[in-house]
Write an enzyme that holds these catalytic residues in place. Structure first.
Site, short mmCIF file in Angstrom:
data_model
loop_
_atom_site.label_atom_id
_atom_site.label_comp_id
_atom_site.label_asym_id
_atom_site.label_seq_id
_atom_site.Cartn_x
_atom_site.Cartn_y
_atom_site.Cartn_z
N HIS A 1 -53.42 -60.94 -17.99
CA HIS A 1 -52.01 -61.49 -18.38
C HIS A 1 -51.71 -60.66 -19.69
O HIS A 1 -50.17 -60.66 -20.00
CB HIS A 1 -52.26 -62.83 -18.93
CG HIS A 1 -52.26 -63.94 -17.83
ND1 HIS A 1 -50.93 -64.46 -17.67
CD2 HIS A 1 -53.17 -64.73 -17.31
CE1 HIS A 1 -51.03 -65.33 -16.74
NE2 HIS A 1 -52.12 -65.41 -16.36
N LYS B 1 -53.76 -75.83 -9.89
CA LYS B 1 -52.31 -75.36 -10.45
C LYS B 1 -52.48 -73.73 -10.04
O LYS B 1 -50.97 -73.10 -9.90
CB LYS B 1 -52.44 -75.40 -12.08
CG LYS B 1 -51.07 -75.07 -12.71
CD LYS B 1 -51.04 -73.90 -13.01
CE LYS B 1 -49.65 -73.66 -13.79
NZ LYS B 1 -49.49 -72.08 -13.98
#
Ligand code: NAD
Length: 439
Positions: A393, A279
């Site tokens: 993040h 992914k």
């Protein structure tokens, strides 16, 4: 040669980045205007995708839907500097890929190769009494069938593409019993090729029925494009891997390298981990596939089917070390993308994206996409093997949470910075901070 290094690009206001991009790429502002949102662009009011264009593309169109378009920097692919347009809603992907491309460029960037642009069209032949005899008959008529398939698309033929081979398979033990499958191998040159292959299969089917005495049921492209592969590789010098995290903890190049190899080994051996690992690769791959108007579902389907080709789903990439102890990475996957056909020549932003990268063949585009996939894979592995994925993040994610909590203008950065400092990025905390700010 234009450079893909634009120091300080991320610090510029959005409105000034296009000018920098114009300087770095040598393309005019007009040529790049289609990359910008038409409602915002001061340069060209007809930029992006108009309602009328959208209406021609899909049924029941009522409008268009925007996503951010960022530029992947620092990429060198087969010795060529490339500025890479990436369309994605997820924070950190463009930054991660650009940073890893910077690490890779110290050893020359990415090296890519591709196999010929051969796609597979499938014909399912049912109601055959003697499958082996039908097989023999089809092989006896192979040249005739190939020459018929070759004449179906005169443009492809003129460009050096067309029918390449015919493969016959017998599928045993399906829920409806055994049947025959004919694979038409078709070189689609610079197209993605689905329409071209589907058309060829539909036109060839009556002849296949006549030869086999069976009934051709499905006539459709296979998205497992395992004859149209791209390979990208890179070397990351040990000194580029030294890492110091936000808390001042340091990791030597050897530690980061070995941590990345251990993380990859997990994905190589375990489908649960491999799904997430791949992914991450697709974060980079899809972003460029979408920016160029290509069919990302086709690329996704091909990638995951290829990852399971050995009977167990596994990693699409491989990480190891070379004789000098440097980290080496390799990605191999199907890459059925085009620079003609589909939406690639219809969507103005896709056209501008292809121009920005200066690609002249679908193979070149495939190589750039695989390089971005490999860079993005490295970004995730490096983060996971050191400080964990959330740290990197955090700031970008915090901004999105701040916006969701109702922050506007300067409030967004203030709320995000405080949540990141507290390491608590949650909507309830964003709302609390916002309330305090408002008071
Ligand atoms: P297309 O038919 O629009 O374009 C391909 C054609 O362009 C070729 O057949 C050829 O005649 C012509 N052409 C001109 N210059 C060329 C060049 N340099 N190289 C190759 N061909 C050239 O598109 P396509 O690529 O055949 O099909 C892509 C579209 O099909 C995508 O929009 C995709 O979403 C859709 N699609 C996908 C699937 C699937 O993935 N299973 C199924 C159906 C349709």
């Amino acid at each position: 040669m234009p450079s893909s290094r634009i120091p300080g690009f991320y610090n510029l206001p959005l409105s000034e980045r296009l000018e920098k991009l114009s300087e770095a790429s040598g393309l005019s502002l007009d040529e790049l205007a289609s990359l910008q949102n038409p409602q915002r662009s001061e340069i060209n009011a007809s930029a992006g995708l108009t309602d009328e264009q959208a209406d021609h593309m899909v049924e029941n169109a009522v409008g268009t839907f925007s996503l951010p378009l960022g530029i992947g920097l620092n990429f060198i692919v087969n010795g060529r500097e490339v500025l890479v347009p990436m369309v994605i809603e997820e924070p950190s992907v463009v930054a991660g890929a650009s940073f890893m491309a910077k690490l890779a460029r110290a050893a020359g960037g990415f090296t890519v190769t591709t196999t010929p642009p051969e796609m597979i069209g499938q014909m399912q032949v049912l109601e055959i009494n003697d499958l082996k005899a039908a097989w023999v008959q089809l092989l006896a008529h192979k040249d005739e069938l190939l020459s018929e398939a070759d004449s179906i698309d005169p443009i492809l033929k003129k460009l050096g593409g067309g029918a390449r081979d015919l493969e016959i398979r017998i599928i045993e033990d399906s829920p409806i019993g055994s049947f025959l499958v004919v694979h038409l191998i078709y070189d689609v040159r610079d197209a993605m090729g689905a329409n071209a292959v589907n058309t060829a299969c539909e036109k060839l089917a009556p002849h296949v029925e006549q030869i086999t005495g069976g009934r051709v049921h499905l006539r459709i492209l296979s998205n497992l494009a395992d004859r149209r592969l791209v390979k990208a590789s890179c070397t990351i010098l040990l000194k580029e891997l030294f890492f110091k995290n936000a808390d001042g903890r340091t990791f030597t190049g050897e530690q980061v390298r070995d941590g990345i190899i251990e993380a990859w080994a997990f994905a190589s051996a375990d489908p649960y981990r491999a799904a997430t690992h791949n992914k991450g690769i697709m974060n980079g791959v899809d972003a460029v596939v979408i920016a160029t108007g290509n069919d990302w579902r086709a690329i996704e389907a091909g990638a995951h089917a290829f990852a399971a080709r050995g009977g167990r789903y596994t990693s699409l990439s491989t990480w190891g070390k070379d004789g000098n102890g440097n980290l080496t990475g390799r990605l191999e996957m199907p890459m059925a993308v085009g620079i003609v056909g589909g939406a690639t020549k219809v969507h103005p932003a896709a056209k501008a994206a292809l121009k920005l990268m200066g690609v002249e063949t679908a193979a070149e585009l495939a190589g750039i996409i695989a390089s971005v996939g490999l860079a993005q894979n490295l970004a995730a592995l490096r983060a996971l093997a050191t400080e964990g994925i959330q740290q990197g993040h955090m700031t970008l994610h915090a901004r999105q949470v701040a916006i969701a909590a109702g922050a506007v203008g300067d409030q967004i950065e203030e709320v995000a910075a405080q949540m990141a400092a507290e390491k608590t990025v949650r909507i309830d905390r964003a709302e609390e901070i916002l309330n305090i700010l408002k008071k």
